[in-house]
Design a protein around this motif. Structure first.
Motif, mmCIF file in Angstrom:
data_model
loop_
_atom_site.group_PDB
_atom_site.id
_atom_site.type_symbol
_atom_site.label_atom_id
_atom_site.label_comp_id
_atom_site.label_asym_id
_atom_site.label_seq_id
_atom_site.Cartn_x
_atom_site.Cartn_y
_atom_site.Cartn_z
ATOM 1 N N THR A 1 7.028 -3.655 -3.225
ATOM 2 C CA THR A 1 7.883 -2.805 -4.056
ATOM 3 C C THR A 1 8.756 -1.900 -3.200
ATOM 4 O OG1 THR A 1 6.226 -2.806 -5.820
ATOM 5 C CG2 THR A 1 7.898 -1.071 -5.880
ATOM 6 N N LEU A 2 8.168 -1.348 -2.134
ATOM 7 C CA LEU A 2 8.928 -0.488 -1.237
ATOM 8 C C LEU A 2 10.010 -1.273 -0.495
ATOM 9 C CD1 LEU A 2 6.086 1.733 0.279
ATOM 10 C CD2 LEU A 2 7.843 2.443 -1.349
ATOM 11 N N VAL A 3 9.667 -2.495 -0.060
ATOM 12 C CA VAL A 3 10.626 -3.322 0.674
ATOM 13 C C VAL A 3 11.815 -3.691 -0.211
ATOM 14 C CG1 VAL A 3 10.980 -5.581 1.745
ATOM 15 C CG2 VAL A 3 8.958 -4.234 2.313
ATOM 16 N N LEU A 4 11.524 -4.078 -1.459
ATOM 17 C CA LEU A 4 12.591 -4.479 -2.377
ATOM 18 C C LEU A 4 13.305 -3.283 -2.991
ATOM 19 C CD1 LEU A 4 10.828 -7.418 -4.277
ATOM 20 C CD2 LEU A 4 12.417 -7.560 -2.351
ATOM 21 N N GLY A 5 12.616 -2.152 -3.040
ATOM 22 C CA GLY A 5 13.199 -0.978 -3.680
ATOM 23 C C GLY A 5 14.380 -0.408 -2.927
ATOM 24 N N ALA A 6 14.356 -0.472 -1.586
ATOM 25 C CA ALA A 6 15.430 0.115 -0.785
ATOM 26 C C ALA A 6 16.776 -0.572 -1.024
ATOM 27 C CB ALA A 6 15.058 0.088 0.700
ATOM 28 N N PRO A 7 16.867 -1.905 -0.884
ATOM 29 C CA PRO A 7 18.169 -2.534 -1.161
ATOM 30 C C PRO A 7 18.588 -2.417 -2.619
ATOM 31 C CG PRO A 7 16.484 -4.201 -0.735
ATOM 32 C CD PRO A 7 15.897 -2.874 -0.382
ATOM 33 N N ALA A 8 17.618 -2.449 -3.541
ATOM 34 C CA ALA A 8 17.952 -2.286 -4.962
ATOM 35 C C ALA A 8 18.554 -0.910 -5.214
ATOM 36 C CB ALA A 8 16.708 -2.492 -5.817
ATOM 37 N N LEU A 9 17.961 0.120 -4.606
ATOM 38 C CA LEU A 9 18.476 1.478 -4.733
ATOM 39 C C LEU A 9 19.883 1.583 -4.150
ATOM 40 C CD1 LEU A 9 17.988 4.457 -5.453
ATOM 41 C CD2 LEU A 9 16.956 4.748 -3.183
ATOM 42 N N ALA A 10 20.112 0.908 -3.028
ATOM 43 C CA ALA A 10 21.427 0.931 -2.387
ATOM 44 C C ALA A 10 22.486 0.285 -3.278
ATOM 45 C CB ALA A 10 21.360 0.214 -1.042
#
Length: 365
Positions: free
Chosen positions: A10-19
């Protein structure tokens, strides 16, 4: 253990999604301030591309992918190879000249051109590598300067190697024989073809992922990037690794222009596509130097480029608005990754403290 893996994913995918979400909001704000139609622009960009558009996206993504992998090799060792743009220019020119001479028959000539491009790209990047390990010159400065030198050098050599093309104002090298072209293939009813070089781009990604994550060389490369002091203490020759990393990065950079050269243009001319190296930097950052992440980033950038083309005609909006989106994605993804990194570190510290506290209570009991 399962919950921990889910949390990390979730943390790995959350960063690009947030960007991406942040880029969407900021670009929308720019459109509002400019008085343009927000819904119209996003409706066009997020619409389903045509068959021709899908082919263009795949072709652009394959080129972007090679550029980003070249950059990522340096990033893995904490080297900033800003010179991919110059490296693929000199390499593409060399490949065009070699292939145009047709010293070997058929696809042997193609293979020869590919190896020539890789060698020239590696040699050009090797200049910056040697300056770093022998004189301590920052590779950022040297590669930027080498970009300018490459542009001037190729322009000069192109005038020397150019052939007369009747009815054309484009200065270009000799046409590559058709027997040495890399054939493409069609998707659906698209009038254009997918570059056959896309399969080599995929192979490059597979080899990159294997070498970086599954070999001793890849471990030494990543270890040196994490801490040169620790690498030296463990017996790694840091200078040699730095030079090898720059050579490998340059060799992959040498491939960047070949999908266009061998699949479409068939000669190197004054209109040969530029700027691909700088796009690779952004995509490598977005994909966190991971072969799969880079692939997704390349597809995203190619998709945005393709979908922005009709904006000027349909909505009287400059397609450069997508450049703003791409730039914001890069800036926000760097910030998002740092936020995620700090949160992960804090979370791990809390877990360790909790585990130690539990052990102390058990001992006391």
């Amino acid at each position: 253990m399962k919950n921990e893996r889910v949390a990390r994913l979730t943390l790995v995918l959350g960063a690009p999604a947030l960007a991406i979400v942040a880029a969407f909001l900021i670009t929308s704000l720019v459109l509002v301030l400019a008085g343009d139609s927000v819904s119209g622009v996003w409706g066009q960009i997020l619409s389903l591309p045509s068959s021709r558009g899908v082919v263009n996206i795949i072709n652009s993504a394959s080129v972007y992918y090679l550029s980003a992998v070249a950059v990522a090799i340096g990033f893995r060792m904490n080297l900033f190879n800003i010179g991919v743009d110059g490296q693929y220019r000199v390499a593409s020119f060399a490949a065009a000249v070699v292939a145009g001479e047709a010293w070997l028959p058929g696809h042997l000539n193609t293979v020869f051109a590919v190896f020539a491009a890789m060698l020239v790209g590696a040699a050009w990047a090797g200049i910056a590598g040697l300056l770093r390990v022998t004189r301590g010159v920052s590779e950022v400065i040297s590669t930027i300067m080498l970009n300018a030198i490459a542009t001037a050098l190729v322009a000069y050599l192109l005038r020397k190697a150019a052939v007369d093309n009747e009815g054309s104002n484009i200065t270009a090298t000799k046409q590559i024989p058709e027997s040495s072209w890399i054939p493409g293939f069609r998707l659906g009813d698209s009038p254009n073809e997918v570059y056959g070089f896309v399969f080599l781009a995929i192979l490059v990604g597979l080899v990159y992922g294997f070498v970086i994550n599954r070999t001793r060389f890849g471990f030494d490369l990543r270890a040196t990037g994490k801490s040169e002091t620790a690498a030296v203490a463990s017996g790694i020759n840091v200078k040699r690794m730095g030079l090898i990393a720059m050579l490998l990065s340059g060799a992959i950079a040498g491939l960047v222009g070949l999908p266009i050269l061998l699949g479409d243009a068939h000669s190197y001319g004054s209109t040969f596509q530029s700027g691909l190296g700088f796009a690779g930097i952004a995509i490598a950052l977005l994909g966190r130097n991971h072969p799969v992440g880079i692939g997704l980033g390349a597809l995203l950038f190619a998709f945005l480029d393709e979908q922005s083309n009709p904006l000027q005609i349909l909505l009287d909006v400059s397609p450069d608005i997508v450049k703003i989106t791409q730039g914001v994605i890069v800036l926000t993804v760097v910030i998002a990754y740092e936020v995620v990194r700090r949160y992960s570190a804090s979370r791990e510290q809390q877990q360790v403290a909790s585990a130690l506290d539990s052990e102390d209570k058990e001992v006391s009991a």
